[in-house]
Design a protein around this motif. Structure first.
Motif, PDB file in Angstrom:
ATOM      1  N   LEU A  91     -35.742  30.032 -58.551  1.00 45.50           N
ATOM      2  CA  LEU A  91     -36.480  31.295 -58.068  1.00 45.50           C
ATOM      3  C   LEU A  91     -37.542  31.698 -59.110  1.00 45.50           C
ATOM      4  CD1 LEU A  91     -36.669  33.512 -56.165  1.00 45.50           C
ATOM      5  CD2 LEU A  91     -34.854  34.749 -57.120  1.00 45.50           C
ATOM      6  N   THR A  92     -37.217  31.486 -60.349  1.00 42.88           N
ATOM      7  CA  THR A  92     -38.389  31.968 -61.332  1.00 42.88           C
ATOM      8  C   THR A  92     -39.335  30.980 -61.247  1.00 42.88           C
ATOM      9  OG1 THR A  92     -36.478  32.589 -62.893  1.00 42.88           O
ATOM     10  CG2 THR A  92     -38.790  32.039 -64.083  1.00 42.88           C
ATOM     11  N   GLU A  93     -39.275  29.481 -61.120  1.00 46.62           N
ATOM     12  CA  GLU A  93     -40.178  28.435 -61.116  1.00 46.62           C
ATOM     13  C   GLU A  93     -41.272  29.127 -59.644  1.00 46.62           C
ATOM     14  OE1 GLU A  93     -38.138  25.123 -60.629  1.00 46.62           O
ATOM     15  OE2 GLU A  93     -38.029  24.928 -62.726  1.00 46.62           O
ATOM     16  N   LEU A  94     -40.563  29.445 -58.402  1.00 47.14           N
ATOM     17  CA  LEU A  94     -41.330  29.896 -57.409  1.00 47.14           C
ATOM     18  C   LEU A  94     -42.177  31.001 -57.696  1.00 47.14           C
ATOM     19  CD1 LEU A  94     -38.669  29.199 -54.500  1.00 47.14           C
ATOM     20  CD2 LEU A  94     -40.827  28.166 -54.656  1.00 47.14           C
ATOM     21  N   VAL A  95     -41.657  32.114 -58.493  1.00 45.79           N
ATOM     22  CA  VAL A  95     -42.475  33.138 -58.662  1.00 45.79           C
ATOM     23  C   VAL A  95     -43.599  32.886 -59.395  1.00 45.79           C
ATOM     24  CG1 VAL A  95     -42.300  35.576 -59.963  1.00 45.79           C
ATOM     25  CG2 VAL A  95     -40.558  34.952 -58.169  1.00 45.79           C
ATOM     26  N   LYS A  96     -43.121  32.023 -60.666  1.00 47.83           N
ATOM     27  CA  LYS A  96     -44.188  31.602 -61.510  1.00 47.83           C
ATOM     28  C   LYS A  96     -45.612  30.967 -60.797  1.00 47.83           C
ATOM     29  CE  LYS A  96     -44.926  29.109 -65.882  1.00 47.83           C
ATOM     30  NZ  LYS A  96     -44.309  28.391 -67.120  1.00 47.83           N
TER      31      LYS A  96
END
Length: 445
Positions: free
Chosen positions: A52-57
């Motif tokens: 999820l962090t990668e998608l937001v980044k």
């Protein structure tokens, strides 16, 4: 000393400045989209937060937004406390994860997301009826269904123990890659299987505590009998034959369960399966995932499948999360852009893979992703977890009562309390009278 400008001099100076601004090239700053504060639920499955962090980044870099993520655990009710504190203070995260009932509880403080849902549904397919029930109020969508953390709490059975002690082949009943062959998988069959496994020394791990796992299972059993405490109109429906039948079923089941199930919390059934003591639990694949690491011999015998059918049909406990935007958010445009990005099929598939198949999209076009077919051991163990053939109706305990009443029935564990009161010897009509009084109080509050 001050210097006064004549009106002619002021106009001339302003015109010159405006011309210079028009002529100057536009330079996009590093964070032209502003800042966005995000509060996500802290996932149980290791690695899920990373995806999820990668998608937001990726989204933030594309949109030139400075995104700040906080992962908020549900342990100790920290997520619920955060929601309550921000609602009272009228400040906090721009985007905040809310569990199933909280969008309705905070409806007046949330930004409607109808435009997001219109485009998302057009792309991903219709959402299930439980998401519609929990996610809308007065024609407005209160949040975007988050596959991140959403789950079905269906049966996870031990293949070997069910064959040996219940004479049931769960793999044949729910074959990987094919529709269910479960016409005989009923609550009556379930009861006989529970008795057989109990006598074999491996009882079903069905909790009767006051936390969500126990309540969700009780909700599906009650709905399988058509039993409602409050109907969709808000009328009391406690004293019905359907409710009596549900209580009688549990009274027959309880003697075949572990002796301490009334004290179980949400970790108890997981531990029961992983320890090798149980033949069946009701849970998403988190228990199986931990067993892969800690007890691979148990994981290799697990098969997730559908709920047994009752007189009113086959229901599966479904518990969704929502991503919501506060009405007092300081960057609503960026918040809506992020939720569109996270709701795209490619994003959803990455989240499901990152959770090892735990996360469940609410959309009917996204229940046949490869991750569920390929999960192992044994291969295909999660194939029927997302309900790919709409074999069962996804539901939540206490529905279809108006959500603000249903939330109290759910939170107060009224269903499991009724079950225990009756099973411990309280006359049926006394139990029904107690539950009716409880619901009357919920309707007044």
């Amino acid at each position: 000393m001050s210097r006064k400008l004549s009106r002619r001099q002021f106009v001339a100076a302003t015109a010159a400045t405006s011309a210079a601004l028009i002529a100057a090239p536009y330079v996009r700053s590093a964070h032209a989209g502003g800042r966005l504060s995000i509060g996500f639920w802290d996932h149980w499955v290791p690695g899920a937060n990373k995806t999820l962090t990668e998608l937001v980044k990726e989204w933030a870099e594309s949109e030139k937004v400075e995104a700040q993520i906080d992962y908020i655990t549900s342990q100790g009710n920290k997520l619920l406390l955060t929601i309550s504190a921000e609602a009272q203070a009228r400040t906090g995260h721009d985007v905040l994860t809310m569990p199933a009932w909280n969008p309705h509880a905070n409806a007046e403080l949330l930004e409607p997301v109808n435009e997001i849902m219109e485009t998302t549904i057009a792309e991903n397919g219709q959402v299930n009826s439980t998401v519609e029930y929990l996610g809308q109020a007065g024609g407005a969508w209160l949040g975007v269904p988050a596959c991140f953390g959403s789950q079905i709490k269906g049966p996870c059975s031990r293949i070997d123990l069910m064959k040996t002690y219940a004479d049931i082949d769960v793999q044949a009943m729910y074959p990987a890659g094919s529709p269910p062959k479960a016409a005989d998988w009923t609550l009556e069959t379930f009861l006989k299987a529970a008795e057989g496994c109990y006598k074999g020394g491996f009882p079903f791990g069905i909790g009767l505590g006051q936390t969500a796992d126990s309540v969700d299972t009780a909700g599906a059993v009650f709905q399988s009998f058509g039993a409602e405490l409050v109907d969709a109109k808000g009328d009391l429906t406690v004293k019905t034959d359907a409710v009596r039948q549900a209580l009688d079923f549990y009274k027959k089941l309880i003697p075949f369960l572990p002796a301490d199930v009334a004290a179980w919390d949400d970790s108890s059934n997981n531990k029961w399966l992983i320890s090798g003591k149980g033949a069946l639990i009701m849970n998403p694949p988190s228990a199986w995932a931990v067993a892969k690491r800690d007890a691979p011999q148990v994981a290799a015998q697990c098969w997730t499948h559908g709920f047994p059918a009752g007189p009113a049909g086959r229901f599966a406990p479904y518990v969704p999360f929502f991503w919501t935007i506060w009405a007092f958010s300081k960057n609503k445009d960026a918040a809506k852009s992020l939720l569109r990005h996270l709701s795209r099929p490619s994003s959803i598939e990455r989240l499901v893979i990152g959770s090892g198949g735990y996360d469940l999209p609410a959309y009917n076009k996204l229940t046949t992703l490869k991750v569920w077919a390929e999960a192992e051991p044994p291969k295909g163990t999660l194939y029927h977890y997302p309900n790919p053939y709409n074999h069962q109706k996804l539901s939540i305990a206490a529905a279809p009562a108006p959500p603000k009443i249903a939330q109290q029935i759910y939170t107060q564990a009224t269903l499991t309390k009724m079950v225990l009161r009756h099973a411990q010897g309280e006359p049926m009509e006394n139990t029904l009278a107690w539950a009716e009084g409880e619901c009357e109080g919920f309707m007044r509050s």
